[in-house]
Motif scaffolding. Structure first.
Motif, PDB file in Angstrom:
ATOM      1  N   ALA A   1       0.840  -1.192   0.000  1.00  0.00           N
ATOM      2  CA  ALA A   1       0.000   0.000   0.000  1.00  0.00           C
ATOM      3  C   ALA A   1       0.876   1.243   0.000  1.00  0.00           C
ATOM      4  N   PHE A   2       0.727   2.074  -1.032  1.00  0.00           N
ATOM      5  CA  PHE A   2       1.526   3.280  -1.197  1.00  0.00           C
ATOM      6  C   PHE A   2       0.714   4.502  -0.760  1.00  0.00           C
ATOM      7  N   LEU A   3       1.226   5.240   0.213  1.00  0.00           N
ATOM      8  CA  LEU A   3       0.572   6.446   0.710  1.00  0.00           C
ATOM      9  C   LEU A   3       0.941   7.635  -0.179  1.00  0.00           C
ATOM     10  N   VAL A   4      -0.082   8.364  -0.655  1.00  0.00           N
ATOM     11  CA  VAL A   4       0.137   9.529  -1.518  1.00  0.00           C
ATOM     12  C   VAL A   4      -0.629  10.724  -0.970  1.00  0.00           C
ATOM     13  N   ASP A   5      -0.245  11.916  -1.411  1.00  0.00           N
ATOM     14  CA  ASP A   5      -0.889  13.141  -0.931  1.00  0.00           C
ATOM     15  C   ASP A   5      -2.215  13.412  -1.618  1.00  0.00           C
ATOM     16  N   ASP A   6      -2.330  13.092  -2.899  1.00  0.00           N
ATOM     17  CA  ASP A   6      -3.540  13.382  -3.672  1.00  0.00           C
ATOM     18  C   ASP A   6      -3.859  12.154  -4.511  1.00  0.00           C
TER      19      ASP A   6
END
Length: 357
Positions: free
Chosen positions: A249-254
């Protein structure tokens, strides 16, 4: 001191150029270093890739009589090593072995960073290994310390999102969930964080989240309920021939912008039925202004007492479906989309039903 973060995840694959090509061309990773015959490694070829704070290593066997080749033959293209950074490799190694981990490589000086930096390797769930690597403090991306590397020229073009590794989802065999969670607490100081039991029709799965104190390592452990009908977790265990990493799972800002960018690069995501969005405002609160964007991009939404999160899952790009990727945006939420676990399960079930027709 226990491990502090995931240094890198290493994928063993049948075709490293194809696998690395997907990560670079579709997900926006950047190649950092290579190892192979030209650098003195003759049994395998590896490429280190990085995006944001995520480091992946793609490795292909160059001979059939190697551990890499045997791993791919049994498990397909999948993650073989989740490496942890440690302040003190020897103490991390000793603690893991006392807790029941098998010693794969005893503490050894790193070939890359010199005699003052050490690494070791221990067993984890299934046939997964955990390489324990020393924190060097030099700002250099962590590389597997058991081979020689040639650094590549710094890339100047990066068109993809810049993620952080939010969590790792792991599929386990029925009946092993609690013992695995207890092992990770004892071996790596990753205690129980939360749990969820999910029912979808006549199928069900149970999960426990374990994580270290600062959240740098988070595993979502999942097992099927074998008193119910077999489902997608059973399918993964069959395809992978045992426990393994289901997704990163990759956390992104948008996330909406990220999904649009990734979609333009050819990434295929699981689709969500329109009825999901018809009920979304009622379930997660005032998000009417964002629902059209979420519907367009198939992004899921969930809320907990701290805030809300948005998430979406890719289709697996690997032949046996042994790994896929998640993108997640957190707006205060600390959970893992408990309502969306069911939504994901249902989405994957629809994919299975379509594929079976």
């Amino acid at each position: 001191m226990p491990p502090s973060a995931i240094a890198y995840a290493e994928l063993y694959v049948a075709d490293d150029r194809d696998a690395a090509g997907f990560l670079v061309d579709s997900l926006g990773f950047v190649p950092l270093a290579v190892a192979g015959p030209a650098t003195g490694t003759h049994d395998r070829r590896s490429t280190v890739l990085r995006s944001g704070e995520v480091t992946l290593v793609v490795t292909q066997a160059l001979r059939p009589d190697t551990d890499v080749a045997r791993y791919v033959e049994r498990h397909g293209d999948s993650i073989a090593d989740l490496a942890f950074t440690c302040d003190d490799v020897r103490s991390c190694f000793d603690r893991a072995v006392v807790a029941g981990a098998r010693a794969v490589q005893t503490p050894t000086p790193s070939r890359r960073t010199g005699q003052d930096a050490w690494f070791a390797t221990v067993s984890g769930f299934g046939e997964i290994r955990h390489t324990l690597v020393a924190i060097t403090g030099d700002g250099v991306a962590p590389l597997p310390p058991d081979r020689d590397w040639a650094l590549l020229p710094a890339a100047t073009d990066h068109a993809g999102p810049r993620p952080f590794l939010d969590h790792v989802a792991v599929c386990l065999e029925a009946g092993t969930l609690r013992s695995t969670a207890e092992f990770y607490e004892a071996a790596f100081d990753m205690p129980y964080y939360s749990s969820e039991y999910i029912e979808v029709g006549e199928q069900a799965m149970d999960s426990i989240v374990v994580r270290n104190a600062d959240g740098g390592i988070t595993f979502t452990l999942i097992e099927p309920d074998d008193t119910r009908l077999p489902g997608q977790i059973n399918q993964f265990l069959t395809a992978h021939d045992g426990p393994g990493v289901q997704h990163l799972a990759f956390l992104v800002d948008d996330i909406v912008d990220s999904v649009r960018s990734l979609g333009n690069r050819g990434v295929a995501f699981l689709r969500t039925p329109g009825a999901y969005y018809d009920l979304l405002t009622e379930r997660v609160g005032a998000m009417a202004d964002a629902i059209s964007d979420l519907r367009e991009t198939n992004v899921l939404a969930d809320r907990d007492e701290w805030g809300y999160l948005l998430q979406i899952f890719t289709r697996s790009p690997y032949p046996r479906g042994t790994l896929f990727y998640e993108y997640i945006q957190r707006n205060g939420a600390r959970g893992f989309g408990s309502s969306n676990i069911k939504a994901l399960y249902e989405a994957v079930e629809r994919e299975r039903e379509v594929a079976g027709r």
